[in-house]
Design a protein around this motif. Sequence first.
Motif, mmCIF file in Angstrom:
data_model
loop_
_atom_site.group_PDB
_atom_site.id
_atom_site.type_symbol
_atom_site.label_atom_id
_atom_site.label_comp_id
_atom_site.label_asym_id
_atom_site.label_seq_id
_atom_site.Cartn_x
_atom_site.Cartn_y
_atom_site.Cartn_z
ATOM 1 N N ALA A 1 0.840 -1.210 0.000
ATOM 2 C CA ALA A 1 0.000 0.000 0.000
ATOM 3 C C ALA A 1 0.876 1.262 0.000
ATOM 4 N N LEU A 2 1.955 1.219 0.768
ATOM 5 C CA LEU A 2 2.859 2.378 0.815
ATOM 6 C C LEU A 2 3.507 2.577 -0.547
ATOM 7 N N LYS A 3 3.967 1.468 -1.108
ATOM 8 C CA LYS A 3 4.648 1.544 -2.401
ATOM 9 C C LYS A 3 3.721 2.103 -3.480
ATOM 10 N N ASP A 4 2.492 1.609 -3.517
ATOM 11 C CA ASP A 4 1.542 2.076 -4.534
ATOM 12 C C ASP A 4 1.260 3.565 -4.364
ATOM 13 N N THR A 5 1.159 4.001 -3.114
ATOM 14 C CA THR A 5 0.873 5.422 -2.872
ATOM 15 C C THR A 5 2.082 6.276 -3.247
ATOM 16 N N GLN B 1 -10.458 7.792 5.543
ATOM 17 C CA GLN B 1 -10.357 6.536 4.792
ATOM 18 C C GLN B 1 -11.632 6.310 3.993
ATOM 19 N N SER B 2 -12.768 6.317 4.690
ATOM 20 C CA SER B 2 -14.044 5.953 4.051
ATOM 21 C C SER B 2 -14.569 7.047 3.128
ATOM 22 N N GLY B 3 -14.245 8.289 3.464
ATOM 23 C CA GLY B 3 -14.833 9.409 2.714
ATOM 24 C C GLY B 3 -16.292 9.621 3.053
ATOM 25 N N GLU B 4 -16.773 8.950 4.119
ATOM 26 C CA GLU B 4 -18.194 9.060 4.474
ATOM 27 C C GLU B 4 -18.401 9.456 5.929
ATOM 28 N N THR B 5 -17.353 9.704 6.675
ATOM 29 C CA THR B 5 -17.511 10.049 8.096
ATOM 30 C C THR B 5 -18.337 11.331 8.227
ATOM 31 N N ALA B 6 -19.441 11.254 8.992
ATOM 32 C CA ALA B 6 -20.422 12.348 9.025
ATOM 33 C C ALA B 6 -19.781 13.675 9.439
ATOM 34 N N ASP B 7 -19.000 13.659 10.510
ATOM 35 C CA ASP B 7 -18.426 14.920 10.993
ATOM 36 C C ASP B 7 -17.409 15.488 9.998
ATOM 37 N N SER B 8 -16.642 14.621 9.370
ATOM 38 C CA SER B 8 -15.628 15.096 8.415
ATOM 39 C C SER B 8 -16.309 15.704 7.188
ATOM 40 N N MET C 1 -6.603 13.735 -3.081
ATOM 41 C CA MET C 1 -5.362 12.957 -3.158
ATOM 42 C C MET C 1 -5.731 11.577 -2.617
ATOM 43 N N TYR C 2 -5.816 10.598 -3.493
ATOM 44 C CA TYR C 2 -6.218 9.266 -3.045
ATOM 45 C C TYR C 2 -5.055 8.525 -2.383
ATOM 46 N N THR C 3 -5.400 7.798 -1.320
ATOM 47 C CA THR C 3 -4.450 6.832 -0.767
ATOM 48 C C THR C 3 -4.680 5.544 -1.552
ATOM 49 N N LEU C 4 -3.625 4.814 -1.816
ATOM 50 C CA LEU C 4 -3.803 3.581 -2.582
ATOM 51 C C LEU C 4 -3.657 2.375 -1.658
ATOM 52 N N ALA C 5 -4.515 2.342 -0.633
ATOM 53 C CA ALA C 5 -4.433 1.267 0.355
ATOM 54 C C ALA C 5 -5.227 0.047 -0.087
ATOM 55 N N GLY C 6 -6.156 0.225 -1.024
ATOM 56 C CA GLY C 6 -7.064 -0.882 -1.360
ATOM 57 C C GLY C 6 -8.124 -0.984 -0.274
ATOM 58 N N PRO C 7 -9.115 -1.885 -0.454
ATOM 59 C CA PRO C 7 -10.206 -1.964 0.520
ATOM 60 C C PRO C 7 -9.696 -2.343 1.914
ATOM 61 N N LYS D 1 -3.504 -0.031 7.293
ATOM 62 C CA LYS D 1 -2.879 0.374 6.020
ATOM 63 C C LYS D 1 -3.401 1.706 5.506
ATOM 64 N N ALA D 2 -4.647 2.043 5.818
ATOM 65 C CA ALA D 2 -5.141 3.359 5.371
ATOM 66 C C ALA D 2 -4.405 4.453 6.142
ATOM 67 N N TYR D 3 -4.275 4.255 7.455
ATOM 68 C CA TYR D 3 -3.523 5.215 8.285
ATOM 69 C C TYR D 3 -2.123 5.423 7.701
ATOM 70 N N SER D 4 -1.447 4.326 7.396
ATOM 71 C CA SER D 4 -0.057 4.430 6.917
ATOM 72 C C SER D 4 0.047 5.143 5.572
ATOM 73 N N THR D 5 -0.944 4.919 4.705
ATOM 74 C CA THR D 5 -0.887 5.605 3.405
ATOM 75 C C THR D 5 -1.275 7.082 3.543
ATOM 76 N N GLN D 6 -2.142 7.377 4.509
ATOM 77 C CA GLN D 6 -2.472 8.799 4.758
ATOM 78 C C GLN D 6 -1.215 9.557 5.198
ATOM 79 N N LEU D 7 -0.421 8.896 6.047
ATOM 80 C CA LEU D 7 0.833 9.523 6.485
ATOM 81 C C LEU D 7 1.726 9.832 5.292
ATOM 82 N N ILE D 8 1.824 8.869 4.359
ATOM 83 C CA ILE D 8 2.664 9.074 3.169
ATOM 84 C C ILE D 8 2.182 10.299 2.398
ATOM 85 N N CYS D 9 0.866 10.419 2.225
ATOM 86 C CA CYS D 9 0.331 11.588 1.497
ATOM 87 C C CYS D 9 0.720 12.874 2.210
#
Length: 364
Positions: free
Chosen positions: A19-23, A104-111, A144-150, A158-166
């Motif tokens: 996931a890190l590599k793809d991002t 990660q989800s893009g659906e969190t109500a507060d975000s 800016m998409y993270t490329l963590a996959g589902p 893995k989503a957390y780690s790819t967000q850090l990379i971004c």
Amino acid sequence: EKGGFEHFMMKEIHEQPKALKDTINTYIKDGKIDLSSVGISPEEFAQYHRICIVACGSAYHVGIAAKYVMEDLTGLMVDVDFASEFRYRNPKLSKDTLVIIISQSGETADSLAALRLTKEMGVKTLAIVNVVGSSIAREADYVMYTLAGPEIAVATTKAYSTQLICMYILSMYAAQVRGEIEESALDHMLQEIVLLPEKVASILTDKERIQWFANKFASAHDVFFIGRGLDYAICQEGSLKMKEVSYIHSEAYAAGELKHGTISLIEDGTLVIGVLTQSHLCEKTLSNMQEVKSRGAYLMGVAENGSYYLEDMVDFVVYVPKTDPHFTTTLAIIPLQLMGYYVSVARGLDVDKPRNLAKSVTVE
Ligand code: M6R
């Protein structure tokens, strides 16, 4: 579907190198930062004076780490807010501010509500999102998409780690377009960032040692995570991982704050995990670790290879490979993810679906 692993969380922990590599490969091409897919021009990026990062949970912890990195590399003022606080506190935003929403989800109500509020104020938004076509991805000015996959496990890894990379890449880019980093220093960081995936993989090869230690602490009542600077950001994510999947009470403390109250909670055998990757701060954290040890704490340390010989003082040490000091979160979080996972499994809990939690929090 779990790729030979017993749980999704462990599968996803192991998917981190890829996931890190793809991002990284999406936003760094031929050794240069390339944000053409995000669509924000260097001129536009250079005009901002302030960055507000808004998110929930682990994504908020990415924001905390990013504040340290971005403020160190650039002259930008960086604020970090919980989306649930931001949306109700009448935030003061001006046109020279870029609001970065991480989800990660893009659906969190507060975000999502924080994003809409920002747009109503005529201020630009950039979203770091994993799920393509999600509400936050659709509504933000830039994505800016993270490329963590589902990601299936409720506890994000893995989503957390790819967000850090971004956020590392955006920080370096900001420094570059604002003329705040020398070319050689930037090149050096770009060479280091591409080495992170294999360094993460190397930490994972030693996971049985962490399992052995986690088994000993499966019946702990409290765990404290302490560190300074970026190490404190790592502690906050490590502590959330521990509590959400193992149901053990845990707290992350800025090491210098212990003496202001929390140290009274330390008893004989309390597990305290000290994170020591920031060389200019380690001596100070070490002295805080010494203080809790003399009050009976059992100490685990996470440090960089070759930095300190901790065996004399700390009961259990995990060394992670060296990297650029801005990138240490990516490596030091791995043993802490594994700790949360193994403690949960040792306690016989539902590690992928902890009680009371949902993968995506779509109500406030
Ligand atoms: O989908 P999001 O990134 O917006 O979700 C934010 C939080 O709900 C999420 O990070 C949560 O804290 C995780 N369960 C932590 O592991």
